[in-house]
Every structure is written in structure tokens, then in C-alpha cells.
Design an enzyme around this catalytic site. Structure first.
Site, mmCIF file in Angstrom:
data_model
loop_
_atom_site.group_PDB
_atom_site.id
_atom_site.type_symbol
_atom_site.label_atom_id
_atom_site.label_comp_id
_atom_site.label_asym_id
_atom_site.label_seq_id
_atom_site.Cartn_x
_atom_site.Cartn_y
_atom_site.Cartn_z
ATOM 1 N N CYS A 133 0.810 -1.222 0.000
ATOM 2 C CA CYS A 133 0.000 0.000 0.000
ATOM 3 C C CYS A 133 0.841 1.268 0.000
ATOM 4 C CB CYS A 133 -0.942 -0.009 1.198
ATOM 5 S SG CYS A 133 -2.134 -1.361 1.158
ATOM 6 N N HIS A 153 -9.074 4.383 -0.815
ATOM 7 C CA HIS A 153 -7.732 3.813 -0.757
ATOM 8 C C HIS A 153 -7.466 2.874 -1.934
ATOM 9 C CE1 HIS A 153 -4.018 2.317 0.694
ATOM 10 N NE2 HIS A 153 -4.460 1.322 1.447
#
Length: 394
Positions: free
Chosen positions: A92, A342
Site C-alpha cells: 500500500c 484507498h
């Protein structure tokens, strides 16, 4: 000592682009990349042929069949033919990893202008596919079945924190409510609704428990989206003033959970120290920060890792209003990952773009009053790959 003093040259953010985040069924990975790259190049006031190198941050990990997207940015223009382009992946934190790779090309002198893109398409994949892909970023759970996915991993962090320092459920609810409130003013955000503290603190049919003690409102959503930034060693005459990268830090922790203190985020702390140290500033010199709140417990721990509070006292930052939009260090004025969304490979680049907009007075409804210096923090895994940037208005 700033980055410029240490390396003898500037690294400037001279242009940027940002898509909406959310379930973008009419967009492909290619269309998102082309959109934000074109915006960034145009905003920088340059021609595509002036780009020396391209870095694309993307996680994927099986969420898309296309696993070789590095040349997709070349679709912007024939002028980009033969430009070196590399996909960068660090879970991420892939977006910030790409930013730092681009920065190092500038500092090495192998490029004068770099295009950095972060992009991800996730919402087309089933929940089981997304969950399995994300769990690939965990040493202990990769390849294993899980009903709670990465939420379960951060729920364990929250449980450890609660046992060590006391209950956190209400504090996490307040963090969620803050970020949802901030997201209302962000036109790029996936979730633009002020849910209120009571809703975020309460388990209900609309806010179920995902993995105790984390409710749905404690979790960032699955998202599509992209962002891009042009990095240069000198101003390019773009649409806005450039923004200076004053310092950066990167630190990785051990991968097996047994080798990490679950509430310390030790390498995250080191990445903050390295970035602030390179920039020659302290936390008190920052006007705001965009941090990696993939789950609300991550933002709570970030207050401590950055040094805003002592370990176990992160609740003070939210209870005393320090991190609200009108506080002494606003955190996630964009709504953060919690409300903005996200799309994992895009997140780090998005954070840099949002910070640059704030520092150039172009953040619209999100705009703070004359901020001059900011930090961006992006993380891969449970505190494994950690990146921090310090940005300054020029």
C-alpha cells in the site's frame, strides 16, 4: 540541513493531477493513468517530450490480469515513445515508493524531469480476490483463508493497544467521524458524508463490526483511482507555484509479526525521524499532515509514531482537538484513506498531490489558512514499509 543543502539540488513538485476515487465502473486502469498523467504534465506547463523518466506505483497482486502496466503512461502522447518507465511495488506504499524512486533519479542526475503516477483498479474484483491480494502483504497470512482479511490484522493491533493502554473504541469512532467530516469538502473523495460521532462509535446494521473492535466506519473502502505528479530540478512555469520536497525518509520493519511490537510501529517512527531530520525541521514546524489511516487504529498509532504524543497517549491528540482542521496540527484534512478512499497504489501519490494543493492555495473547500510546510506518511503492510515526505511552499 535540507535536502537541497545535502544533495546540492532542488526536487520540486511542479505539476499534478488527480482522479475521483471510488467505484469507477466506466474507467480502466489505462484511462485513469492517461487522465492524471495528462493533467500533471499540463499543470506543470511542459510538453510530454520533456519527461525523462516515468515511475508507476501499483500494487495489483492479482486484482487485475494485466500485471505489466509500466508503459500505459506512454498512451498520453507519441512524444513519450522510448521514455524509460518502471512499475514500483511496495504494497500500500507503492505510490510513495514511486515518488522516492523518481526523487532519487533526479538526485542522481540521470533525469531532470520525472513523471510519477499511482494507480489502482480494485472494485471490479470480488471481495475474496481483493482480500487475498491484500493479505499477500502479510508474512503470516499470505495465501491463507481469512474471513476478516487485513481488517483482522489491524483489529489485533487495536486489541494489543487496548490491553496495554486502555479501551480505544470511542477514540477510534471520533477519528472516523473527523475524517468523514473532512471528506465532505474533498471533491475527489469516495465517501462524502458527515456521519457524526455517535454513528461512528456505535455498532448497528449500517455500521456492523467487521473485526472486533473495528467497525465498518473504522475501515477504508475498496477503491479505484489515480494521481500523478511531475518532479523537476527547477521550476517549469506551470499553472501554480512549485512545491519543494525538503526531506524524505524510508524504513522497513521485519516481516514476521513475532519480530515486531504490535503497537510500536517502530520503523514508521524511524521514517518520520529520517524525513524530519533531512528537512532540518521538527514536528512543530509542520502546518498539517496527510497520514495513512487505512484503519482508524493506524491513525491513532501515527500520532504516537510521529511524536505528537508519547506512546499510549495518542487519544490526547483527538480528545484535545490537536488534529482537527482548526487544531495545532490538522491530520487528514482530505478525509484521509478513510473517506477519500484507498486505491492502494494511488494513495501515496494522492497524498503528495493533496499536500501540494494545500501548499499552493488551490485545495478549494479543503483549503487551510496559508500553510507553508506539510508531511505525507504512507505505509505498506502493518507498519512494514514506511515512507514520509516533508513538503514546503516555495
Amino acid at each position: 540541513m535540507s535536502l537541497k543543502e545535502q544533495f546540492g539540488k532542488d526536487v520540486l513538485l511542479t505539476g499534478w493531477g488527480h482522479s475521483r476515487f471510488g467505484k469507477l465502473t466506466d474507467e480502466t486502469l489505462e484511462s485513469l493513468i492517461v487522465q492524471v498523467a495528462s493533467e500533471a504534465i499540463g499543470n506543470a506547463g511542459i510538453e510530454p517530450g520533456q519527461i525523462d523518466e516515468i515511475y508507476l506505483g501499483q500494487f495489483n497482486s492479482g486484482m487485475m490480469p494485466l500485471a505489466f502496466p509500466s508503459s500505459l503512461a506512454l498512451q498520453v502522447s507519441e512524444q513519450l515513445a522510448n521514455v524509460p518507465s518502471t512499475r514500483v511495488e511496495n504494497a500500500c506504499a507503492s505510490g510513495s515508493a514511486a515518488v522516492q524512486q523518481g526523487t532519487k533519479s533526479l538526485l542522481a542526475g540521470t533525469a531532470k524531469t520525472v513523471l510519477v503516477i499511482g494507480a489502482e483498479k480494485m472494485t471490479h474484483a470480488g471481495a475474496d480476490v481483493v482480500g487475498s491480494a491484500l493479505l499477500g502483504a502479510d508474512y503470516d497470512m499470505a495465501g491463507k483463508a481469512s474471513t476478516t482479511g487485513f481488517t483482522g490484522l489491524f483489529a489485533e493491533v487495536a486489541k494489543h493497544y487496548g490491553k496495554r493502554y486502555g479501551p480505544v473504541s470511542d477514540v477510534l469512532g471520533t477519528i472516523a467521524a473527523k475524517n468523514h467530516r473532512n471528506g465532505v469538502d474533498n471533491p475527489y473523495a469516495q465517501l462524502r458524508k458527515d456521519l457524526g460521532e455517535e454513528f461512528c462509535r456505535t455498532v448497528s446494521d449500517k455500521n456492523p463490526m467487521v473485526a472486533d473492535p473495528l467497525r465498518r466506519t473504522d475501515c477504508s473502502p475498496v477503491s479505484d483511482g489515480a494521481a500523478a505528479v511531475v518532479l523537476s530540478v527547477s521550476p517549469t512555469g506551470g499553472a501554480t507555484a512549485p512545491v519543494r520536497l525538503a526531506g524524505f525518509g524510508h524504513a522497513n520493519d521485519f516481516f514476521p509479526a513475532e519480530r515486531r511490537d504490535p503497537t510500536a510501529f517502530a520503523a514508521t517512527r524511524v521514517s518520520w525521524q529520517r524525513a524530519l531530520g533531512m528537512a532540518g525541521v521538527g514536528l512543530g514546524d509542520l502546518d498539517f499532515a496527510e497520514v495513512h489511516d487505512c484503519f482508524t487504529i493506524a491513525e491513532l498509532l501515527m500520532y504516537e509514531a510521529m511524536g505528537l504524543t508519547e506512546p499510549g497517549q495518542g487519544a490526547r491528540a483527538i480528545e484535545e482537538g490537536w488534529v482537527f482542521k482548526d487544531g495545532k496540527l490538522p491530520i487528514n484534512v482530505s478525509g484521509g484513506l478513510k473517506a477519500k478512499g484507498h486505491p492502494v497504489g494511488a494513495t501515496g501519490v494522492s497524498q503528495h498531490v493533496i499536500a501540494a494543493m494545500q501548499l499552493t492555495g488551490t485545495a478549494g473547500g479543503m483549503q487551510l489558512a496559508n500553510p507553508r510546510r506539510a508531511a505525507v506518511q504512507n505505509m505498506g503492510g502493518v507498519g512494514i514499509a514506511n515512507y514520509v515526505s516533508v513538503l514546503e511552499a516555495v
